[in-house]
Enzyme design. Structure first.
Site, PDB file in Angstrom:
ATOM      1  CB  SER A   1      -0.925   0.001   1.222  1.00 50.31           C
ATOM      2  OG  SER A   1      -0.168  -0.084   2.404  1.00 50.31           O
TER       3      SER A   1
ATOM      4  CG  HIS B   1      -3.563  -1.187  -2.529  1.00 50.60           C
ATOM      5  ND1 HIS B   1      -3.922   0.147  -2.464  1.00 50.60           N
ATOM      6  CD2 HIS B   1      -3.451  -1.604  -1.244  1.00 50.60           C
ATOM      7  CE1 HIS B   1      -4.031   0.506  -1.196  1.00 50.60           C
ATOM      8  NE2 HIS B   1      -3.751  -0.528  -0.443  1.00 50.60           N
TER       9      HIS B   1
END
Length: 739
Positions: free
Chosen positions: A442, A463
């Site tokens: 992230s 993600h």
């Protein structure tokens, strides 16, 4: 007579079976052609004395998804083209077009012949309104059968009689609940509400429907019969007096007046139940015409209906790459994220190897799936057999060799470059050359992580957002060397697990986190200015955000924000982070030990249940407090939406996101950016870029550089462009059609 979308077969008892089965479509939808054919069938059933009644069902696994996208687009585009030259004529045309379906369904229910809808699967929107206009409804007793009027979720409302028939079949409280939330009903729930006549075994569905006609089903709807009484009593009654004032207040509390369609539903029901049925339909048609002209409807239809469907179908998938059929997927890291990824993979029916440092850690990760399934069973959303089937697909392991044969491996280990490097190297040692390796990072740029790979063209970022089982968006991040095949595999995987993919180029924080960090930073700034914390949270929610920024920060953890800020300073220098904001976060974490929800104290206090969380009283002692009565509440709302939208514009300028659909849909699905706006870029387009820039300049002068409009916006303002004009996502498609 033959039809393209229907077949009509009449049995020995004179009952016509109308089967809706559109060719070349996976799901039946209402198009202009479908409605014309249905109109003709109603005439045929009505005019043929040998036909005693009709049953309408679907020839597909589902009944119907409702209205076709292109029909709604056409209505809005014709109105947009004609309103400048003759607004009154354009509005009248929209009114008439919107009323065609209403008239068709009314024609069916007043035809003098009984009609029964046999619902065999998903029945949404206009299809459920069609069913409600039938004289009886039979639903198959199956988990596949779901019924709803979900139009409010895309900025409109059921405009083909839904707001009038539902509250005449069930009590007003349940009707309002269903209509204003788009609530999905099971056959059992729908029958308990009075919306369904019978629930039948799937194999006996049509026969049960025919049986109702054979047994003398009335061809006159209850509301067309003399002496009809509303379920639960009339509007002007004790029950009505207890319902309507709080209903209006609750709607205001839930929507802050941001959703005109939800308010229109209340008006349609209230006003419609006071008058005869045909007049009520006219009232509904007028409100529907009004709502269809609203900016909210146009923006929400585009983002939450059209763009969302296009992205879910793989709009950004590279051409010429064959679709991946996943036989086995690996997940490295069995912590909360990794365990969640394993769960959604297994739920999609794909075998998954869940790898951790030791077998105990991997088993613990698998136990997360077990607890999620236990919760689903408790809520009646799954069975013990479903649980056993899902768990059998997850193989916990501590051996990298078990990743052999995986088509895709998703790394979800701790956010540490060294740990990720080791995971990449050990996995690639056993993977087949064509396998794709994805990192769920992230914060760390994908291009940097890809340097650890022996095959960077097969390295991509995927993600996920937490909690993985609930969050519907996935960011796919392209490194500088990521190839088309890796992108295609990543999109295929996200689609396989029934989530929405957006494609993002590599940068710090990617797209979503950059916007979220701006949102939280603006809240820090307001705290430092002395804006009372409750006012900050309320302003954000009134602006349309689902969660206040301080509450959101508690969920993501304040010490994580501290780590990100410190890393940003190390990478970009002291000026990259406002020192006052750094001081605030340090004070919260280091001085007061307030880390967020995870340790029971952050910006909020989290007492033992059943007590509810509440803002920490100590917040008001951190900075001198302003007089709340002298603070411009509307400006607070504006600051939150502008600071996020400006960051999204910078992301477009930097070519991190290149498709406005992804920015809009991504902002709504990932962090709930005011859905009534249609998303971050539609918000700017809706205001008008020139006006938006003018307001941003005022905010910049008053509050600082975060409100500085990027050059892209200044250029667009000068040219009078919108984001959907400048970054037309359909340009390639249109060029191909022209060629």
């Amino acid at each position: 007579m033959t039809y393209k979308n229907f077949t009509v077969e009449t049995d020995a008892d004179g009952i016509a079976l109308v089967t809706w089965d559109m060719p070349d479509r996976s799901m039946n939808v209402f198009t202009e052609e479908v409605m014309r054919e249905l109109d003709s069938i109603v005439d045929r059933v009505t005019g043929d004395a040998a036909i005693k009644g009709a049953v309408i069902t679907s020839g597909k696994d589902t009944f119907s998804g409702g209205a076709d996208i292109t029909m709604l687009q056409k209505m809005l585009s014709i109105f947009a083209e004609e309103k400048d030259s003759d607004p009154a004529k354009a509005t009248q045309k929209l009114f008439e077009t919107a009323g065609y379906m209403t008239g068709l369904f009314r024609k069916l229910e007043t035809s003098g012949k009984p009609w029964v809808s046999a619902i065999n699967g998903t029945c949404m929107g206009g299809a459920f309104e069609l069913s409600l206009s039938c004289h009886a409804r039979v639903a198959a007793d199956s988990d596949k059968v779901k019924m709803a009027l979900p139009e409010v979720k895309i900025g409109i409302f059921p405009g083909a009689g839904g707001t009038q028939r539902v509250p005449r079949l069930t009590d007003q409280q349940q009707a309002l609940q269903m209509l204003t939330t788009g609530q999905t009903l099971t056959p059992k729930k729908a029958k308990s509400m009075g919306l369904i006549t019978e629930v039948a075994e799937p194999a006996k569905l049509v026969e049960t429907a025919k049986g109702l006609i054979r047994n003398g089903l009335s061809a006159v709807q209850p509301w067309d019969q003399k002496g009809f009484k509303l379920p639960g009593g009339p509007i002007y009654s004790a029950a009505g007096a207890n319902l309507w004032p709080p209903a209006i207040a609750i709607l205001r509390r839930e929507t802050y007046g941001n959703y005109p369609a939800a308010a229109a539903i209340l008006k349609c029901v209230y006003e419609g139940l006071l008058v005869p049925f045909d007049t009520a339909l006219r009232i509904e048609q007028r409100y529907f015409t009004q709502i269809m002209q609203s900016q909210e409807a146009a923006a929400m239809i585009r983002s939450l209906f059209i763009s969302l469907q296009e992205l879910n179908k793989g709009a950004r998938r590279p051409e010429g790459v064959s679709e991946t059929k996943f036989k086995k997927i690996g997940v490295i890291g069995a912590g909360f994220m990794g365990a969640g990824i394993a769960y959604v993979t297994a739920k999609a029916g794909i075998p998954v190897v869940l790898l951790d440092r030791d077998q105990a850690g991997a088993e613990k990760g698998k136990a997360h799936s077990e607890s999620l399934m236990d919760g689903a069973i408790k809520k009646g959303r799954a069975t013990q057999a479903d649980k056993e089937k899902l768990l059998a697909l997850i193989t916990p392991s501590a051996e990298y060799a078990d990743l052999n044969g995986c088509d895709l491996v998703v790394e979800a280990v701790f956010e540490d470059s060294g740990v990720k490097k080791a995971a990449t190297e050990q996995a690639e040692a056993v993977l087949k050359p064509a396998a794709v390796f994805a990192s769920n990072t992230s914060t760390i740029p994908i291009t940097a992580l890809a340097k650890n790979s022996a095959r960077p063209k097969n390295f991509v970022g995927i993600h996920f957002f937490s909690p993985v089982d609930k969050m519907m968006l996935v960011e796919i991040i392209l490194g500088k060397k990521t190839g088309d095949k890796a992108l295609a595999v990543a999109i295929d995987y996200v689609r396989a697990i029934k989530k929405t993919p957006i494609v993002v180029n590599d940068t710090r924080g990617f797209f979503v986190n950059r916007c979220v960090l701006r949102y939280m930073a603006e809240a820090y700034k307001m705290l430092i200015e002395g804006v009372p914390a409750p006012m900050i949270e309320n302003a954000a929610k009134a602006a349309g955000m689902p969660v206040g920024p301080l509450s959101l920060n508690d969920e993501t953890a304040i010490d994580l924000a501290q780590k990100i800020m410190k890393q940003t300073i190390r990478d970009l220098g002291d000026k990259a982070v406002d020192p006052r904001q750094m001081e605030l976060v340090d004070t919260m974490v280091d001085k007061h030990g307030r880390l967020g929800r995870k340790n029971g104290k952050g910006f909020y206090d989290y007492p033992e249940k059943p007590a509810k969380k509440h803002l920490w009283a100590g917040l008001k002692d951190l900075y001198p407090q302003q007089d709340a009565d002298k603070i411009d509440f509307e400006e607070l709302k504006q600051r939150f939406l502008f600071v996020i939208a400006l960051e999204a514009a910078r992301v477009m300028e930097e070519k991190i996101v290149t498709d406005p659909r992804e920015a809009d849909v991504g902002s709504i699905l990932a962090f709930g950016f005011a859905p009534y706006t249609g998303g971050v870029l539609s918000y700017i387009d809706g205001i008008g870029v020139a006006k938006f820039v003018k307001i941003a300049k005022k905010l910049q002068k008053k509050y600082g550089a975060e409100f500085k409009a990027p050059k892209l916006l200044l250029e667009m303002a000068d040219k009078g462009e919108t984001f959907y004009q400048r970054f037309n996502p359909y340009a390639g498609t249109e060029a191909k059609k022209a060629a």
